[in-house]
Write a protein that holds these residues in place. Structure first.
Motif, PDB file in Angstrom:
ATOM      1  N   UNK A   1       0.846  -1.189   0.000  1.00 23.93           N
ATOM      2  CA  UNK A   1       0.000   0.000   0.000  1.00 23.93           C
ATOM      3  C   UNK A   1       0.889   1.250   0.000  1.00 23.93           C
ATOM      4  N   UNK A   2       0.394   2.254  -0.632  1.00 19.21           N
ATOM      5  CA  UNK A   2       1.137   3.522  -0.590  1.00 19.21           C
ATOM      6  C   UNK A   2       1.028   4.120   0.802  1.00 19.21           C
ATOM      7  N   UNK A   3       2.062   4.819   1.208  1.00 21.22           N
ATOM      8  CA  UNK A   3       2.054   5.461   2.521  1.00 21.22           C
ATOM      9  C   UNK A   3       0.977   6.534   2.568  1.00 21.22           C
ATOM     10  N   UNK A   4       0.215   6.564   3.629  1.00 24.42           N
ATOM     11  CA  UNK A   4      -0.820   7.575   3.785  1.00 24.42           C
ATOM     12  C   UNK A   4      -1.060   7.820   5.264  1.00 24.42           C
ATOM     13  N   UNK A   5      -1.447   9.027   5.567  1.00 21.33           N
ATOM     14  CA  UNK A   5      -1.751   9.403   6.938  1.00 21.33           C
ATOM     15  C   UNK A   5      -3.260   9.497   7.073  1.00 21.33           C
TER      16      UNK A   5
ATOM     17  N   UNK B   1      -0.851  -8.172   2.541  1.00 24.28           N
ATOM     18  CA  UNK B   1      -0.470  -6.779   2.745  1.00 24.28           C
ATOM     19  C   UNK B   1      -1.528  -6.103   3.604  1.00 24.28           C
ATOM     20  N   UNK B   2      -1.090  -5.129   4.418  1.00 26.19           N
ATOM     21  CA  UNK B   2      -1.966  -4.502   5.410  1.00 26.19           C
ATOM     22  C   UNK B   2      -2.019  -3.002   5.190  1.00 26.19           C
ATOM     23  N   UNK B   3      -3.252  -2.467   5.243  1.00 24.22           N
ATOM     24  CA  UNK B   3      -3.450  -1.018   5.163  1.00 24.22           C
ATOM     25  C   UNK B   3      -3.271  -0.420   6.552  1.00 24.22           C
ATOM     26  N   UNK B   4      -2.984   0.865   6.613  1.00 24.79           N
ATOM     27  CA  UNK B   4      -2.881   1.547   7.892  1.00 24.79           C
ATOM     28  C   UNK B   4      -4.222   1.468   8.636  1.00 24.79           C
TER      29      UNK B   4
ATOM     30  N   UNK C   1      -3.780  -2.141  -3.451  1.00 25.21           N
ATOM     31  CA  UNK C   1      -2.899  -1.949  -4.615  1.00 25.21           C
ATOM     32  C   UNK C   1      -3.242  -2.966  -5.696  1.00 25.21           C
ATOM     33  N   UNK C   2      -3.002  -2.572  -6.951  1.00 23.35           N
ATOM     34  CA  UNK C   2      -3.281  -3.468  -8.064  1.00 23.35           C
ATOM     35  C   UNK C   2      -2.260  -4.590  -8.068  1.00 23.35           C
TER      36      UNK C   2
END
Length: 1179
Positions: free
Chosen positions: A141-145, A223-226, A164-165
């Motif tokens: 996943x892209x970094x995001x706050x 994969x794990x999202x924030x 993510x694709x």
């Protein structure tokens, strides 16, 4: 000869549902034996879309067959792929499969592309599909706050996932930090795009760890999202609203799906209350067998879609405030699919043939032909070949016409590629099936006899039965194109040898096969449905009958799988036994009997039952002062329906830990309205009941304390009985704490004289169940009542009972006591009752004391025990039984109340008349001689009068036990011995001895004795009354001096001594012995039977016991005589020792006695009557 088994007809059904045999006969193109020249055929290749794991070596498969063996080459992205120039790529030997080694060096991305394999020999070239190689991807996943989401209760919410694709696309799911899946419901659910939708939020949705996970199966990575934080603020009120769609947007949308895929349609709505979703199809019905709902009906899935599933689908979201609709237009497209795929063609020189390639799709696919991998337009012309769209026509082919043709059908959604060769050969027939095969088949099943063959031109085939059989015809048999002969229903007579013959213009071939028909396997005893309680034992039986030439095996299955590897399961011949049954054993058990030819099965269910599990989640609602509603959730029924629920309560305030029955409700009910009592701290529990028994109690409910109230009940068992002459003792059964209805439980005790005008006197007491009123008059009736009260108030007015103050001893003795002697053992007593006031208590009855002072025979005065008879109630007379005849008695009468006895009346004296005496105390016979016997005796212990004489009766007994004449003698009463003379020597005599008074003759005592043997001359004179002749002279030899005679006599004397000792012991024990039996046999025939009303009690009652028998008529008896008394029995006058007399003189009184010395004049003892003493009076 090799055995070939017919396909088995399998059966794995439940409860006699037959197993279905699917016989699929695939009719394929003629196979060319591999030893003949033929073009290449692709046998294995990788899938068109080939996603590889970038961490492993790449393997692209391509296998083919042909004669001569084909060679292989590859293209990559449409150009030749030179594998020799790449050290990481190699081709496997005798194969076209490529292996690209990237685990050590190299990258998978370098080898992305479209690959195609070509297999070639001198007869043509076959090509593979275009194989697209792509490495799988699992990006991060892209970094995001992420900011915390704050929302009000009741609003809708969408938590985005946006994974993510990846390649292939990941599987999405939501979990928390503990890797626990987040619960989903109609209100909260995950969409097809992975987002988490809330139709409305609640305070419990507040959390900081909403985490979206993406699992990439190809690389086995997650994969794990924030984490997303959600805070729900509660509000006192919130506005309900009708549904609104969160996805899809708008009122309409469009969806395309490919044929045979799964059509997934989704509608997720928000609203308050939470909306429900419903699906319909316009102008049609949803396909029943292919429609499935997921995600709480928010997702509609239709599997194996076809063009017919195109149309408009409508979802409706609805709650109590309204609804919203969305229409999805569905179009089903189709990649190309085969209608007729081209098949290999084998022709002989000069023959004609056809290749057909037909496909369909949406849109309709384009058809193109290739030859040996080259577009047919670019190939040299062949006069034997003509192309007509999807068909190629061949005529007058030659060997040079051999080639591999490819048909390509394609549209925008995909393509199909098929290889089919044309092989021109000239070959005589050959049979490919093994020689002399032996087939076995079950009766009534189809038999398939193979005869695979090859030849070019294609041979014809004929079948024959038996060695001299004719050609088989199609009216009974089925002939398949591949040469197989089918017998649709094989019978016993079908067993034989069958011959197949194949011919073409180049030759002929034949082969024999042999058919055996066997009896079917049958289950003649099937397992039966069982219901067994948990922990029990069960046995299933499965008896099988099969063809004796086959071997049968019996296998047991559980739910169509193997039995557990558990020692509780055992198989004994045709029985399956399960011990210590548990819930996991509740299943379908199948016995499978199979031979090499067939298989049959039978199933039965085992239903494991037990007592129900306890109910749970008890909840109290609808709280009122005197009622509450209890609800619960039933536990597992354990396969036996719950018939009722038992509700119990605990009063934790008054009786903690003790459970009482409250009520019962039917098993279909899960709520109950319970009536309550005041001032009780209630807790409830529920017990479920089924046919097996009761469950364990549920967990206790919460406590509920009811308010206090005044008592509803008063004490019970109120009594007023004085314990002393001057008091009144008031007692009662106090209320239980449960019935107190409030704190401060007390009792108001009230009393007053019944016959007076006094006011009620009252006192309030607590924690007692007795109150004593002192200073009362003796034995006065009182009115008494006891009322309960507590801090709230009084109970209802209590009932009034009548009691009495204490009793005192009676003051007056009965007067005018009179005695009437009825007979020698019975007297009647009369008296005048005492005045009621002098009794000073409850009249219990009158008591007679009587005792024997002395008898009338002027014997010395002696002390005897007093006897007592009590006559209950206000009686004025009574009967005295069991008196001794010819005795002097004294008696007095006293009145009895609850306190004791009053004074005795004046003593009354009376005498009983004479009675018949008892038997003499003993009778002994001593000093026997040749002609005399001496008798000694003692008078009776109970003469019952003045003895006037004795009577002696005796008679001889011969060796055959016959009795002689009876002699009767009278003996003066003052004698105690007698010598009988002139008796016969060595003779046994039976004696009967009686005592007499003026009242009559008493009972006899009997004895037997023998005179001694004559030592010299047999002499003696019988008594004249007997009437016997004189004895004959003895023998001249004096045998008394002979030694043998002396020894014999000693032996006889010793035996008699032993016999006498034994008889004495047995007589003392009351047992039977031979001498006694003889006494019974020689009983006095003149004695008549004694009736019960004679007042006598003997051990024997036979009428013949004591009669002297007449000559020659001696009859044995099994009874003996003992001394008898003439005392009357108390039982004849009442009920045993506690009998009583009625007013008519019948005995109903208490009969007892006590030993005491004869009193002088004065007060008598008031000792209580003793039943033991009463019984002693019979002795």
């Amino acid at each position: 000869m090799r055995l070939k088994i017919m396909p088995q007809k399998k059966s794995l059904s439940v409860l006699q549902t037959p197993l279905i045999l699917f016989l699929c006969q695939v009719m394929s193109a003629l196979e060319v034996p591999l030893d003949l020249v033929q073009p290449p055929t692709i046998t294995r290749q990788s899938p068109k879309d080939y996603i590889i794991d970038p961490r492993e070596n790449i393997e692209i498969q391509c296998e083919a067959k042909g004669k001569p063996p084909p060679s292989f080459s590859w293209t990559r992205n449409g150009t030749h792929f030179d594998i020799d120039k790449d050290p990481l790529v190699k081709m496997l030997p005798n194969s076209g499969t490529l292996v690209i080694s990237i685990t050590i060096e190299g990258k998978a991305e370098t080898y992305e592309g479209v690959y195609q394999c070509t297999a070639r020999n001198e007869r043509g070239a076959a090509i593979s599909n275009n194989i697209v190689i792509r490495p799988s991807r699992s990006p991060l996943w892209t970094k995001e706050k992420l900011e915390q989401i704050t929302i009000l209760k009741g609003q809708s919410l969408v938590l985005p996932c946006r994974p993510p694709l990846g390649l292939p696309p990941p599987i999405i799911f939501w979990m928390d930090n503990s890797f626990q899946r987040l619960p989903q419901s109609e209100r909260v659910s995950q969409g097809l795009n992975g987002d988490l939708y809330f139709s409305n939020v609640l305070p419990e949705d507040t959390r900081e760890d909403y985490i979206c996970y993406a699992r990439f199966n190809h690389t086995q990575t997650i994969q794990q999202k924030q984490p997303i934080s959600v805070k729900v603020h509660s509000t006192k009120s919130y506005i309900e609203r009708p549904p609104k769609l969160l996805t899809p947007e708008g009122r309409t949308s469009h969806k395309e799906e490919l044929r045979e895929n799964v059509l997934s349609l989704e509608c997720i709505a928000e609203g308050l209350p939470t909306p429900s979703i419903n699906w319909t199809k316009e102008d049609g019905e949803l396909p029943i067998n292919r429609t499935f709902y997921k995600n709480f009906k928010k997702t509609l899935n239709i599997i194996h879609v076809s063009e017919a599933d195109s149309g408009k689908y409508k979802c409706t979201a609805r709650n109590s405030l309204g609804f919203v609709e969305h229409t999805i237009s569905v179009t089903v497209k189709a990649a190309p699919y085969w209608i007729t795929a081209p098949r290999n063609l084998v022709l002989s020189p000069g023959e004609d043939g056809t290749l057909i390639c037909r496909a369909n799709g949406n849109p309709k696919p384009n058809i193109s032909w290739l030859i040996n991998g080259v577009p047919i337009e670019m190939a040299p012309d062949d006069p034997s070949r003509k192309i007509d769209g999807d068909t190629i026509l061949f005529s007058d082919v030659q060997e040079s016409s051999s080639a591999v043709y490819q048909c390509n059908a394609s549209n925008e959604y995909g393509y199909l590629l098929a290889n089919a060769f044309v092989n021109v050969l000239a070959e005589p027939p050959r049979i490919l099936t093994e020689v002399d095969l032996r087939y076995q088949v079950i009766t009534d099943r189809p038999a398939m006899l193979d005869c695979a063959f090859f030849g070019s031109p294609i041979p014809t085939i004929e079948w024959f039965k038996g060695t001299k059989g004719s050609v088989l015809q199609e009216n009974t048999y089925v002939f398949h194109d591949n040469g197989t002969l089918e017998i649709p229903v094989a019978q016993k007579e079908s067993a034989d040898t069958y011959t197949c013959v194949v011919r073409n213009k180049l030759g002929m071939a034949k082969n024999d096969v042999h058919l055996e028909v066997k009896d079917p396997t049958r289950i003649i005893k099937q397992p039966e449905y069982k219901i067994v309680q948990r922990g029990g034992r069960v046995s299933f039986e499965c008896t099988v009958k099969h063809d004796p030439t086959l071997i049968a095996t019996l296998t047991w299955l559980k739910d169509y799988g193997e039995l557990p590897n558990d020692g509780r399961f055992s198989i004994d011949n045709d029985h399956l036994v399960i011990m210590n049954i548990s819930d996991e054993d509740d299943a379908t058990y199948t016995c499978v009997a199979n031979t090499s030819l067939d298989i049959v099965s039978a199933s039965a269910m085992l239903r494991v039952v037990d007592r129900p599990n306890p109910p749970f989640d008890l909840e109290l609602t609808s709280f009122l002062e005197r009622s509450v509603q209890l609800s619960w959730i039933p536990g597992e029924e354990n396969n036996s329906p719950i018939t009722e629920f038992i509700i119990e309560y605990e009063d934790a305030f008054h009786e903690p830990g003790i459970w009482h029955h409250q009520t019962d409700v039917p098993g279909i009910q899960t709520t109950a309205e319970l009536k309550l009592s005041p001032y009780v701290k209630y807790s409830f529990r529920v017990i479920a009941v089924n046919s097996i028994g009761r469950s364990l109690p549920s967990e206790a409910s919460e406590y509920y304390m009811t308010k206090a109230a005044e008592p509803e009940e008063n004490p019970t068992a109120v009594e007023g009985i004085g314990s002393e002459p001057d008091n009144l003792v008031i007692t009662w059964q106090p209320l239980k704490g449960f019935d107190s209805n409030g704190p401060g439980l007390q009792y108001k005790v009230s009393w007053r004289q019944k016959d007076g005008d006094d006011e009620w006197t009252s006192v309030v007491v607590a924690n007692v169940s007795k109150y004593i009123v002192s200073g009362t008059p003796t034995f006065v009736p009182y009115l008494v009542k006891v009322q309960a009260l507590n801090n709230v108030g009084f109970a209802p007015e209590p009932g009034i009972i009548i009691g009495h103050s204490g009793e005192d001893l009676p003051m007056v003795a009965p007067s005018n006591v009179r005695v009437n002697v009825v007979n020698s053992t019975l007297a009647e007593v009369h008296w005048e009752p005492v005045p009621p006031k002098s009794i000073r208590g409850h009249l219990k009855g009158y008591r007679i004391y009587y005792w024997k002072v002395k008898n009338s025979s002027k014997r010395n005065r002696r002390h005897v025990e007093k006897k007592i008879l009590t006559f209950n109630g206000n009686k004025t007379h009574g009967m005295l039984p069991g008196l001794e005849p010819f005795s002097h008695y004294t008696l007095n009468v006293r009145v009895v109340n609850g306190k004791g006895e009053g004074p005795a009346s004046v003593d009354q004296v009376f005498n009983t008349p004479e009675g018949v005496p008892g038997a003499p105390l003993f009778l002994k016979i001593v000093n026997p001689t040749l002609d005399s016997l001496t008798l000694e005796w003692d008078p009776p212990s109970h003469p019952n009068g003045i003895l006037t004489a004795y009577t002696l009766k005796f008679q001889p007994i011969n060796s055959t036990h016959e009795l002689g004449p009876l002699v009767d003698l009278k003996i003066p009463a003052n004698m105690t011995s007698l010598i009988l003379r002139n008796l016969s020597y060595s003779t046994r005599y039976k004696f009967y001895f009686y005592a007499q008074t003026a009242a009559g003759t008493g009972s006899p005592i009997t004895e037997e004795a023998v005179t001694t043997v004559d030592e010299g001359k047999m002499a003696g004179v019988h008594p004249p009354a007997v009437g016997a002749d004189k004895a004959m002279a003895s023998r001249q030899v004096d045998i008394a001096t002979q030694g043998w005679f002396i020894g014999l006599m000693c032996a006889v004397a010793l035996l008699i001594l032993i016999l006498l000792i034994v008889c004495f012991i047995r007589r003392n024990k009351g047992g039977k012995y031979p001498v006694k039996e003889k006494e019974d046999a020689h009983a006095d025939p003149e004695i008549q039977p004694m009736k019960e009303d004679d007042g006598t009690f003997g051990e024997y009652s036979d009428a013949e016991d004591h009669k002297p028998l007449k000559k020659g008529s001696r009859t044995p008896s099994d009874r003996t005589v003992k001394k008898e008394d003439s005392d009357d029995s108390l039982v004849d006058y009442g009920e045993g020792v506690n009998g009583q007399f009625n007013e008519d003189g019948s005995f109903i009184g208490q009969y007892s006695g006590k030993k005491e010395k004869e009193p002088a004049e004065g007060n008598e003892s008031s000792e209580a009557p003793s039943p033991v003493n009463a019984m002693n009076s019979f002795v």
